[in-house]
Scaffold this motif. Structure first.
Motif, PDB file in Angstrom:
ATOM      1  N   LEU A 295      -3.018   3.763 -11.475  1.00 17.75           N
ATOM      2  CA  LEU A 295      -3.378   3.512  -9.931  1.00 17.75           C
ATOM      3  C   LEU A 295      -2.351   2.967  -9.432  1.00 17.75           C
ATOM      4  O   LEU A 295      -2.006   3.298  -8.039  1.00 17.75           O
ATOM      5  CB  LEU A 295      -4.711   2.518 -10.007  1.00 17.75           C
TER       6      LEU A 295
ATOM      7  N   ASP B 297     -14.804  -1.566  -8.635  1.00 14.40           N
ATOM      8  CA  ASP B 297     -14.045  -0.842  -9.318  1.00 14.40           C
ATOM      9  C   ASP B 297     -12.774  -1.179  -9.900  1.00 14.40           C
ATOM     10  O   ASP B 297     -12.399  -0.761 -11.107  1.00 14.40           O
ATOM     11  CB  ASP B 297     -13.650   0.412  -8.353  1.00 14.40           C
TER      12      ASP B 297
ATOM     13  N   ARG C  73      -1.028   4.435   0.824  1.00 13.62           N
ATOM     14  CA  ARG C  73      -1.676   5.377   0.122  1.00 13.62           C
ATOM     15  C   ARG C  73      -3.463   5.031   0.275  1.00 13.62           C
ATOM     16  O   ARG C  73      -3.657   4.012   0.191  1.00 13.62           O
ATOM     17  CB  ARG C  73      -1.528   5.256  -1.357  1.00 13.62           C
ATOM     18  N   PRO C  74      -4.033   6.142   0.690  1.00 10.69           N
ATOM     19  CA  PRO C  74      -5.337   6.162   1.060  1.00 10.69           C
ATOM     20  C   PRO C  74      -6.264   5.416   0.034  1.00 10.69           C
ATOM     21  O   PRO C  74      -7.307   4.487   0.241  1.00 10.69           O
ATOM     22  CB  PRO C  74      -5.772   7.705   1.155  1.00 10.69           C
ATOM     23  N   GLU C  75      -5.850   5.526  -1.404  1.00 10.85           N
ATOM     24  CA  GLU C  75      -6.564   4.678  -2.279  1.00 10.85           C
ATOM     25  C   GLU C  75      -6.405   3.348  -2.495  1.00 10.85           C
ATOM     26  O   GLU C  75      -7.175   2.542  -3.156  1.00 10.85           O
ATOM     27  CB  GLU C  75      -6.540   5.578  -3.793  1.00 10.85           C
ATOM     28  N   LEU C  76      -5.426   2.936  -1.731  1.00 10.14           N
ATOM     29  CA  LEU C  76      -4.931   1.574  -1.799  1.00 10.14           C
ATOM     30  C   LEU C  76      -5.662   0.617  -0.627  1.00 10.14           C
ATOM     31  O   LEU C  76      -5.364  -0.409  -0.308  1.00 10.14           O
ATOM     32  CB  LEU C  76      -3.879   1.302  -1.968  1.00 10.14           C
ATOM     33  N   GLU C  77      -6.015   1.438   0.336  1.00  7.72           N
ATOM     34  CA  GLU C  77      -6.458   0.877   1.850  1.00  7.72           C
ATOM     35  C   GLU C  77      -7.651   0.094   1.731  1.00  7.72           C
ATOM     36  O   GLU C  77      -7.854  -1.122   2.218  1.00  7.72           O
ATOM     37  CB  GLU C  77      -6.610   1.923   2.730  1.00  7.72           C
ATOM     38  N   ARG C  78      -8.744   0.444   0.945  1.00 13.12           N
ATOM     39  CA  ARG C  78     -10.089   0.191   0.962  1.00 13.12           C
ATOM     40  C   ARG C  78     -10.733   0.079  -0.576  1.00 13.12           C
ATOM     41  O   ARG C  78     -11.783   0.502  -0.846  1.00 13.12           O
ATOM     42  CB  ARG C  78     -11.078   0.632   1.774  1.00 13.12           C
ATOM     43  N   PRO C  79      -9.998  -0.577  -1.381  1.00 19.70           N
ATOM     44  CA  PRO C  79     -10.507  -0.285  -2.930  1.00 19.70           C
ATOM     45  C   PRO C  79     -11.907  -1.130  -3.116  1.00 19.70           C
ATOM     46  O   PRO C  79     -11.776  -2.498  -2.658  1.00 19.70           O
ATOM     47  CB  PRO C  79      -9.116  -0.640  -3.779  1.00 19.70           C
ATOM     48  N   GLU C  80     -12.594  -0.827  -3.891  1.00 20.74           N
ATOM     49  CA  GLU C  80     -13.916  -1.754  -4.280  1.00 20.74           C
ATOM     50  C   GLU C  80     -13.450  -2.403  -5.184  1.00 20.74           C
ATOM     51  O   GLU C  80     -12.954  -2.192  -6.275  1.00 20.74           O
ATOM     52  CB  GLU C  80     -15.083  -0.824  -4.425  1.00 20.74           C
TER      53      GLU C  80
ATOM     54  N   SER D 231       3.937   1.578  -6.965  1.00 19.06           N
ATOM     55  CA  SER D 231       3.521   0.305  -6.137  1.00 19.06           C
ATOM     56  C   SER D 231       4.015  -0.839  -6.479  1.00 19.06           C
ATOM     57  O   SER D 231       4.242  -1.278  -7.687  1.00 19.06           O
ATOM     58  CB  SER D 231       2.139   0.369  -6.040  1.00 19.06           C
TER      59      SER D 231
ATOM     60  N   ARG E  39       0.836  -1.046   0.059  1.00 24.03           N
ATOM     61  CA  ARG E  39      -0.087  -0.114   0.019  1.00 24.03           C
ATOM     62  C   ARG E  39       1.055   1.339  -0.073  1.00 24.03           C
ATOM     63  O   ARG E  39       0.214   2.253  -0.104  1.00 24.03           O
ATOM     64  CB  ARG E  39      -0.737   0.026   1.145  1.00 24.03           C
TER      65      ARG E  39
END
Length: 374
Positions: A289, A277, A267-274, A293, A104
């Protein structure tokens, strides 16, 4: 140890802290004469699975001096990447893609290598020694060396455990021709605890301190290039990159919450990705994205394979249209995972579209998915 060497080591330790390293230790490169035999046994047992590079580099991997003949000392360094929350909590949220804590952040190779080079440069300038830096990209066994250097011990899950940082340490190493004073090795301190072994969803540990990659979800989601073996798909759950289970349950992790300014942040966008999506991302979106990483290294196809397995385990029929959108994907690897996900979520619809998709399917693995048991 002479005064000049003492001052040099003290300066290196101080500079390492300033650079953001949380752990520092020194070991002699010949301190683990047992490693070649242990490595040979692991390879003979096949515990390295399809990671053929381990066998190909066995001779150099087992002895740092085989890797670089002039190396006399190894400086081992660690950076704490302990997550702010327990990664296991996300396993219950089946519509979320669970990415291993280490992935992450920015790629740890990039994070650590520059710092190692700066520290190695200081050693070369002050001590006049030759140096080489390593961050998991060369055949060097950092974990046993880190144990000898006093950073921690290899736990029953084979990962280095620290009294200060638990199981959450990125490791890097500097080999040098300089003869430096060594630190005291760390004693194994797992005691009777077997939490890391007991929590493994696929029984990947044939015995304490031994990991069989052929049963490891981290291996299959990151290193394995083909379809995920059927017996591991349900245990995989929503783990779309790596597996933190054995690390996250370690009791020593309670000390890793003692954060510092240098602590890595996810990274916040990798903590709880749906998952909904993620499965819709095209190759360009994937690269954007996961720029910087570790996830980017597995490529778009294998990433979608993992996401579709996660969707198949989601128990959410809402995601069926997302699966259907991948049924005609250009990649057979993706199509096969989509078939499995559809059969899990909506067996009736899978039966209804089976013949239509089989008519034009030429890949034997995908055809097998249509005929195989869920």
């Amino acid at each position: 140890m002479n005064t000049q060497t003492e001052k040099l080591v003290a300066e290196l330790r101080s500079r390492a802290r300033a650079l953001g390293f949380d752990a520092f230790g020194i070991a002699a490169t010949d301190a683990r004469p047992d490693l070649p035999e242990k490595l040979r046994h692991a390879i003979e047992q096949g515990w390295h699975a399809e990671m053929t590079w381990m066998a190909e580099t066995e001779e150099r991997r087992g002895d740092p001096r085989r890797l670089w003949e002039e190396a006399r000392s190894a400086i081992l360094l660690g950076v704490n990447y302990g997550p702010d929350t327990n990664p296991l909590h996300l396993l219950a949220e089946k519509s979320i893609g669970n990415i291993s804590a280490y992935a992450r952040n920015r790629d740890y190779h990039d994070i650590i290598k520059g710092k190692l080079k700066e520290l190695a440069g200081l050693l070369a300038r002050r001590g006049g020694a030759d140096v080489k830096v390593f961050v998991d990209t060369a055949p060097l066994m950092e974990k046993p060396l880190a144990e000898v250097a006093g950073l921690g011990w290899q736990g029953k899950h084979s990962v280095l455990v620290s009294r200060e940082w638990g199981s959450w340490l990125f490791l890097g190493a500097i080999l040098t021709s300089a003869e430096l004073p060594v630190d005291k090795p760390h004693l194994e301190s797992c005691g009777s605890c077997t939490r890391c072994l007991d929590v493994c969803p696929t029984n990947a540990f044939p015995a304490p301190f031994r990991l069989d990659a052929r049963r490891c979800l981290a291996y299959y989601s990151v290193e394995h290039k083909g379809p995920i073996p059927r017996e591991f798909r349900r245990p995989m759950g929503n783990r779309i990159y790596g597996c933190d289970d054995c690390l996250a349950v370690c009791p020593w992790n309670k000390f890793a919450s003692i954060s510092r300014e240098a602590k890595l942040r996810s990274r916040p966008e990798l903590e709880r990705p749906e998952l909904a999506d993620l499965v819709a991302i095209d190759d360009a979106g994937f690269r954007a994205l996961f720029a910087g990483s570790p996830v980017k290294r597995i490529g778009h196809e294998r990433f979608l394979r993992n996401v579709l397995i996660g969707i198949g385990n989601s128990e959410s029929e809402i995601l069926v249209p997302s699966v259907m959108a991948r049924m005609a994907d250009a990649s057979a690897l993706v199509r096969g995972a989509a078939v499995w996900a559809l059969r899990r979520l909506d067996p009736e619809q899978a039966s209804a579209v089976r013949e239509r998709h089989l008519d034009g399917e030429t890949d034997p693995a995908v055809r097998d998915e249509w005929s195989g048991m869920v």
